[in-house]
Design an enzyme around this catalytic site. Structure first.
Site, mmCIF file in Angstrom:
data_model
loop_
_atom_site.group_PDB
_atom_site.id
_atom_site.type_symbol
_atom_site.label_atom_id
_atom_site.label_comp_id
_atom_site.label_asym_id
_atom_site.label_seq_id
_atom_site.Cartn_x
_atom_site.Cartn_y
_atom_site.Cartn_z
ATOM 1 N N ASP A 1 0.947 -1.200 -0.030
ATOM 2 C CA ASP A 1 0.079 0.229 -0.161
ATOM 3 C C ASP A 1 0.829 1.186 -0.039
ATOM 4 O O ASP A 1 0.933 1.971 0.929
ATOM 5 C CB ASP A 1 -1.126 -0.080 1.018
ATOM 6 N N ASN B 1 -2.879 -4.219 -1.729
ATOM 7 C CA ASN B 1 -4.198 -4.202 -2.417
ATOM 8 C C ASN B 1 -4.584 -2.913 -3.016
ATOM 9 O O ASN B 1 -4.985 -2.616 -4.208
ATOM 10 C CB ASN B 1 -5.397 -4.868 -1.601
ATOM 11 N N HIS C 1 2.304 -8.397 2.135
ATOM 12 C CA HIS C 1 1.342 -7.309 2.383
ATOM 13 C C HIS C 1 0.268 -7.745 3.526
ATOM 14 O O HIS C 1 -0.033 -6.992 4.648
ATOM 15 C CB HIS C 1 0.699 -6.576 1.354
ATOM 16 N N HIS D 1 -8.891 -6.070 9.702
ATOM 17 C CA HIS D 1 -9.221 -6.871 8.525
ATOM 18 C C HIS D 1 -8.802 -8.204 8.855
ATOM 19 O O HIS D 1 -9.508 -8.933 8.238
ATOM 20 C CB HIS D 1 -7.881 -6.634 7.431
ATOM 21 N N HIS E 1 -1.074 -4.105 5.940
ATOM 22 C CA HIS E 1 -2.474 -4.035 5.496
ATOM 23 C C HIS E 1 -3.414 -3.634 6.854
ATOM 24 O O HIS E 1 -4.171 -2.882 6.464
ATOM 25 C CB HIS E 1 -2.731 -5.591 5.278
ATOM 26 N N HIS F 1 -3.728 -1.259 9.693
ATOM 27 C CA HIS F 1 -2.832 0.077 9.986
ATOM 28 C C HIS F 1 -2.466 0.263 11.487
ATOM 29 O O HIS F 1 -3.148 0.897 12.231
ATOM 30 C CB HIS F 1 -3.705 1.297 9.366
#
Length: 327
Positions: A80, A118, A212, A221, A247, A249
């Site tokens: 990201d 992503n 990631h 997530h 991924h 945060h």
């Protein structure tokens, strides 16, 4: 010729490039060991590219300070890299606005090794992989999957995005750039085969896998079940020391003594999601729902890893030893 330009050109000669990404062949390259004791110091940051907003610039400033203190060798980005939808092309000004103009501290003028997240796949993936960006900023090196050797360490960078089923079946209003990934099943099968083979052949003292998406995470997530089913068995069978991801945060350390440690460094900019999923407190060594980054200092006998917040405060530190493993 600048040292950085010369080094990046050297990388190009050391790599074996495969144009068709569906073959999933792992490029191999080496980062020179420059310290007399053979040690290696790096920084790890993820989920950062917001043109300095959401405290990205503050995190970058502290990275520079810590990078100088540790005399880092390079930086790892866990994906990201550019929000919200990757890069539009090779001339997208977001590259300079989110990378070159942000990570300006002298200590950060080192090689950056990056994987895709992503959000990067929602833009022009080929642009992020292009040598044109390296010509703009010699520090930039991004590939889908590759192996990086440096002294007693090997890093296995893995493109985890194609594993995630919902990106294909439930893309919502997002458009993903799956060029050179389809057919997906073949891409994943070849990648897993080549990764397993590369790790088995490795004679490195330390073996780290970088991706990631999270395998073990208490973040918003949640666990990436596709990776639990397909990638985790390879890590466990080959006794990989660390799995490093972004991924979510946040900053996170999950692990059990004598097993693979799972390190999340996804606090490069926007954070504070306010969500922590239940996890065994015996395994969850750190969960920090804010911005920051991580450092690794690696010697032949020990790996020290430290997490820092946006102000440079140490949040957590731990180590692995080849003699007694997790300390």
């Amino acid at each position: 010729m600048k040292l950085g330009v010369w080094f990046n050109m050297s990388l190009m000669f050391l790599c074996v490039f495969f144009i068709n990404g569906s073959l999933s062949k792992l490029q191999r390259l080496k980062h020179p060991v420059t310290k007399s004791d053979g040690s290696l110091s790096i920084l790890v940051v993820g989920d950062w590219g917001r043109e300095g907003q959401f405290n990205q610039s503050r995190v970058a400033h502290q990275m520079g300070i810590v990078g100088e203190q540790l005399d880092i060798d390079f930086v790892v980005s866990v994906g990201d890299n550019f929000y919200d939808d990757g890069l539009k092309g090779e001339t997208d000004p977001s590259f300079e606005a989110s990378f070159s103009h942000i990570y300006t501290h002298p200590s950060l003028q080192k090689q950056w090794y990056a994987v895709l997240g992503n959000h990067d796949y929602r833009g022009n993936v080929e642009a992020q992989l292009s040598h044109v960006l390296t010509q703009k900023d010699w520090r930039w090196f991004c590939r889908r999957s590759f192996v990086l050797s440096s002294g007693m360490v090997e890093f296995f960078f893995v493109d985890t995005n194609p594993f995630v089923e919902k990106y294909f079946t439930e893309p919502k209003d997002h458009t993903y750039d799956w060029r050179n990934v389809l057919p997906r099943d073949r891409y994943i099968s070849n990648l897993l085969h080549d990764l397993d083979r590369a790790i088995k052949k490795s004679r490195a003292t330390w073996k780290f896998v970088v991706g990631h998406h999270g395998i073990k995470t208490a973040g918003e997530h949640g666990v990436t079940q596709e990776l639990v089913g397909q990638l985790l068995p390879i890590l466990e069978e080959n006794k990989v020391d660390l799995y490093i991801n972004g991924h979510d945060h946040c900053l996170q350390h999950i692990g059990t003594k004598g097993e693979t440690q799972f390190l999340t460094s996804g606090g490069g900019s926007k954070a504070w999601r306010g969500t922590v999923l239940p996890w065994d407190p015996k395994e969850l060594k750190l969960y920090y729902d804010g911005q920051g980054f991580m450092s690794l200092h690696i010697t032949r006998s020990k790996v020290n890893f430290i997490y820092y917040d946006v102000s440079g405060n140490v949040l957590h530190q731990s180590s692995l030893s080849k003699r007694s493993h997790l300390l």
